[in-house]
Design an enzyme around this catalytic site. Sequence first.
Site, short mmCIF file in Angstrom:
data_model
loop_
_atom_site.label_atom_id
_atom_site.label_comp_id
_atom_site.label_asym_id
_atom_site.label_seq_id
_atom_site.Cartn_x
_atom_site.Cartn_y
_atom_site.Cartn_z
CG HIS A 15 44.27 41.88 40.33
ND1 HIS A 15 43.34 41.55 39.60
CD2 HIS A 15 45.27 40.77 40.34
CE1 HIS A 15 43.42 40.11 38.94
NE2 HIS A 15 44.64 39.80 39.39
CG ASP A 31 47.65 36.97 37.52
OD1 ASP A 31 47.22 35.71 37.87
OD2 ASP A 31 46.86 38.07 37.70
CG HIS A 79 44.60 32.74 43.10
ND1 HIS A 79 44.88 34.08 43.70
CD2 HIS A 79 44.36 32.82 41.84
CE1 HIS A 79 44.71 35.14 42.61
NE2 HIS A 79 44.68 34.31 41.42
CG HIS A 104 39.68 33.55 41.80
ND1 HIS A 104 39.14 34.63 41.14
CD2 HIS A 104 40.95 33.40 41.43
CE1 HIS A 104 39.72 34.92 39.94
NE2 HIS A 104 40.90 34.19 39.97
CG HIS A 142 44.50 32.07 38.25
ND1 HIS A 142 43.51 32.60 38.48
CD2 HIS A 142 44.17 30.76 37.56
CE1 HIS A 142 42.30 31.91 38.23
NE2 HIS A 142 42.78 30.85 37.41
ZN ZN Z 1 45.21 37.65 39.13
#
Ligand code: ZN
Length: 313
Positions: free
Chosen positions: A270, A65, A61, A141, A63
């Site tokens: 994570h 990070d 994805h 998510h 995001h």
């Molecule tokens: Zn993350």
Amino acid sequence: MRLVFLGTAAGQPTRTRNVSALALLFPEGGWWLVDCGEATQHRVREARLRPLRCERILLTHLHGDHCWGLPGMLLAIAIAGRREPLQVAGPRGLARFLDAALGVSGTELPYELEIRELPDEPRGEPLAGPGWRARPFAIRHRVPCVAWLIEEPPRPGRVDPARARALGIADPRLLGRLQRGETVTLADGRRIAPSAVLDPPPPPRRVLICGDTDDADAVIPHARGVDLVVREATYPAGMEAKAAQWGHSTAAMTGAFAARLAARRLVLTHFGGRHSDPERAAQLQREAAAAAPGVEVLVAEDLMRLEVARAAP
Ligand SMILES: [Zn+2]
């Protein structure tokens, strides 16, 4: 095949964990990168992976990070000498992100970037390409997010020397042709099919790598019995509300998922800053293991290497 964890922190790096990235090393020699958080190229070098041998980049994805290290990584691959096209696959928005980052910085790559944007709800259509298969499945998510199911290509069984001997075949050239799947004719006229001397094909190895999620159950029917699953364990028990609010998992949610999946092994990753020191990570491991009877549960560390062996047939 082997996994090398390059970043195991959630959101922000800690002193010992960088943000998300994972390398998949294949027996054939090349490697793939799954997610590419900021500064991933430092870990790539620490892990002694050669950027030139990176053959594909998969994102779960968009995001930050998980993708803010990507422009730098693409340039590192260019400087290492790549000239062949490179496939980068991830959710919609990937092309816009890269166009902006490479465009405003005036970065021109000397190889073709094959950007493959996934449909919003992918259901496992494999990416085109030889070798191991990469199949994305939509999981829940706060932004479009996928789990990547990585599957070994089917391989023929090995020649069983005893059966070959019993048929009177000793010529290594004939054995080689049988191993490659060819039917051969012996000097006395007998035709021998490969199935007469080959062991059954080995079970293909499968690894499931989940992006951030609070619900990945949609992938279960497609990935039952995987050799290894990697999934986040951002929060400990007692923080279920927070997990739901941010679309993340507690360790117990992830353990229960691995149990429903009947996975052989689960690797937790994570970790949120406050839950990432060894003691708290061990607590997350216990919580996940309690929800996953029969599954071996491991805690990822940066630069940890993990061999994925074939299951006994
Ligand atoms: Zn993350």
